[in-house]
Design a protein around this motif. Structure first.
Motif, PDB file in Angstrom:
ATOM      1  N   VAL A 126     143.659  32.258  89.527  1.00 14.06           N
ATOM      2  CA  VAL A 126     144.598  31.150  89.333  1.00 14.06           C
ATOM      3  C   VAL A 126     144.473  30.682  87.894  1.00 14.06           C
ATOM      4  O   VAL A 126     143.357  30.471  87.403  1.00 14.06           O
ATOM      5  N   VAL A 127     145.610  30.538  87.217  1.00 14.52           N
ATOM      6  CA  VAL A 127     145.595  30.127  85.821  1.00 14.52           C
ATOM      7  C   VAL A 127     146.636  29.045  85.575  1.00 14.52           C
ATOM      8  O   VAL A 127     147.595  28.886  86.344  1.00 14.52           O
ATOM      9  N   ASP A 128     146.450  28.316  84.487  1.00 12.80           N
ATOM     10  CA  ASP A 128     147.483  27.465  83.923  1.00 12.80           C
ATOM     11  C   ASP A 128     148.170  28.302  82.855  1.00 12.80           C
ATOM     12  O   ASP A 128     147.568  28.600  81.818  1.00 12.80           O
ATOM     13  N   PRO A 129     149.401  28.734  83.073  1.00  8.80           N
ATOM     14  CA  PRO A 129     150.048  29.639  82.120  1.00  8.80           C
ATOM     15  C   PRO A 129     150.118  29.102  80.699  1.00  8.80           C
ATOM     16  O   PRO A 129     150.221  29.889  79.750  1.00  8.80           O
ATOM     17  N   ASP A 130     150.063  27.773  80.542  1.00 11.17           N
ATOM     18  CA  ASP A 130     150.150  27.187  79.204  1.00 11.17           C
ATOM     19  C   ASP A 130     148.795  27.081  78.515  1.00 11.17           C
ATOM     20  O   ASP A 130     148.726  26.711  77.340  1.00 11.17           O
ATOM     21  N   ALA A 172     155.107  35.180  85.757  1.00 10.50           N
ATOM     22  CA  ALA A 172     155.582  36.556  85.596  1.00 10.50           C
ATOM     23  C   ALA A 172     155.424  37.037  84.159  1.00 10.50           C
ATOM     24  O   ALA A 172     155.158  38.222  83.913  1.00 10.50           O
ATOM     25  N   ASP A 173     155.564  36.143  83.205  1.00 11.92           N
ATOM     26  CA  ASP A 173     155.402  36.529  81.800  1.00 11.92           C
ATOM     27  C   ASP A 173     153.977  36.992  81.517  1.00 11.92           C
ATOM     28  O   ASP A 173     153.751  37.804  80.611  1.00 11.92           O
ATOM     29  N   GLY A 202     160.760  40.882  87.529  1.00 11.93           N
ATOM     30  CA  GLY A 202     160.181  42.102  86.984  1.00 11.93           C
ATOM     31  C   GLY A 202     158.721  42.303  87.331  1.00 11.93           C
ATOM     32  O   GLY A 202     157.996  43.000  86.615  1.00 11.93           O
ATOM     33  N   VAL A 203     158.272  41.703  88.437  1.00 11.20           N
ATOM     34  CA  VAL A 203     156.888  41.847  88.878  1.00 11.20           C
ATOM     35  C   VAL A 203     156.869  42.045  90.392  1.00 11.20           C
ATOM     36  O   VAL A 203     157.849  41.772  91.086  1.00 11.20           O
ATOM     37  N   THR A 204     155.719  42.500  90.889  1.00 10.09           N
ATOM     38  CA  THR A 204     155.497  42.610  92.323  1.00 10.09           C
ATOM     39  C   THR A 204     155.029  41.269  92.868  1.00 10.09           C
ATOM     40  O   THR A 204     154.223  40.584  92.243  1.00 10.09           O
TER      41      THR A 204
END
Length: 332
Positions: A126-130, A172-173, A202-204
């Protein structure tokens, strides 16, 4: 992408059903209604070799303190405990999934993954994308991390479509250039929103725990009057997504959804998943069954095997090959 964009072939011998009324195939309906014969072999000798538990957790709150916002306080469940448990059912390979109590601190998961090694382990973080560095993600990939988790169900969060789409696009990025999966733990009633979002990511994707349906208000079904899972809001969307080829569904954590008295409902759901997309269904235990005590996962594992019994190769898909495909595991 590793997964095909074409619908999976239907190896169970019935045509995919997207109508509101499901009519189970006689061959598989027999597996739903009868009482399985007791096998002379222990469960651990009947799972396919190199089987995977595609969703389990390691929790060590003394070594790795849980988040201050954790909604529950866990007991200690080490990697050694996990391996001892998995050996009782015949599972050799593990997918560590980040539990909600650790937030975005994946230290406990990563430590277990390092100890187990990438030949037998994979991780979903689990991540914070920012607030995540590319270098960190690349280091985790080398250790065996192959996915990101978006967990709404554990914390009781419901999103509108615009918020869900924004959240998934940010994840997804990160996932796309690494060929990682995005695992979603969300209520079944939210799944219809994914039908228009998923194709452009564009991802699974992988949906946890049968899609988290609300079963208590529906008729439980019986041998003479089978439960129709198409009554569940969002179920048809799960079927459409897994048939499209880039979404998986986990049959896992049955005790979070129902008691023994409504086991028939989950069997009917699993039957429909396996009929519609046998290459997109994966097995998991959800060990150590956080917030539950005294869970015996063996009966669930038994009936998963039983559903596969009359279809050659289906158990190999459910317990091994589908997980390996989803998480980019090389296999013989």
């Amino acid at each position: 992408m590793l997964t095909s964009t074409q619908p999976s072939s239907n190896i169970l011998g019935t045509s995919p059903r997207l109508s509101l009324t499901a009519i189970p195939s006689p061959r598989i309906e027999k597996r739903l209604s009868h009482t399985p014969a007791v096998s002379p072999l222990p469960l651990k000798h009947r799972l396919p070799l190199q089987s995977w538990d595609s969703h389990m957790h390691v929790v060590e709150p003394q070594r790795f303190p849980v988040s201050k916002s954790a909604v529950y306080q866990p007991a200690v469940h080490t990697l050694d405990d996990a391996l001892a448990f998995e050996s009782t059912i015949g599972v050799e390979n593990l997918v560590f999934v980040q539990p909600s109590i650790y937030g975005t601190d994946n230290s406990c998961l990563l430590a277990a993954l390092v100890k187990l090694g990438p030949s037998r382990g994979r991780g979903v973080v689990v991540v914070d994308p920012d607030n995540i560095q590319t270098e960190t993600l690349d280091e985790w990939h080398a250790l065996g991390v192959r996915g990101l988790r978006v967990n709404l169900q554990s914390v009781g969060k419901v999103m509108e479509k615009s918020e869900l789409e924004k959240t998934l696009r940010r994840h997804a990025d990160i996932a796309r250039p690494r060929n990682w999966v995005i695992e979603l733990y969300l209520p079944l009633k939210m799944v219809p929103m994914l039908e228009s979002i998923a194709p452009s990511l564009g991802v699974t994707l992988c949906i946890d725990h049968f899609g988290s349906p609300e079963l208590s208000s529906l008729p439980k079904g019986s041998d003479s009057n089978p439960f129709d899972p198409y009554q569940l809001p969002g179920f048809r969307s799960v079927i459409s997504l897994i048939q499209a080829g880039n979404t998986y569904i986990k049959v896992s954590a049955p005790y979070r959804l129902t008691g023994d008295q409504t086991q028939h409902q989950l069997k009917a759901m699993a039957h429909e998943f396996l009929t519609a997309a046998p290459d997109r269904v994966i097995y998991a235990t959800d060990w150590p069954h956080t917030r539950f005590t005294g869970i015996d996962i063996s009966p669930f594992t038994e009936w998963c095997l039983d559903l596969c019994e009359e279809v050659p190769g289906l158990a190999e898909k459910l317990f091994r090959r589908n997980t390996e495909r989803m998480l980019s595991v090389s296999s013989n």
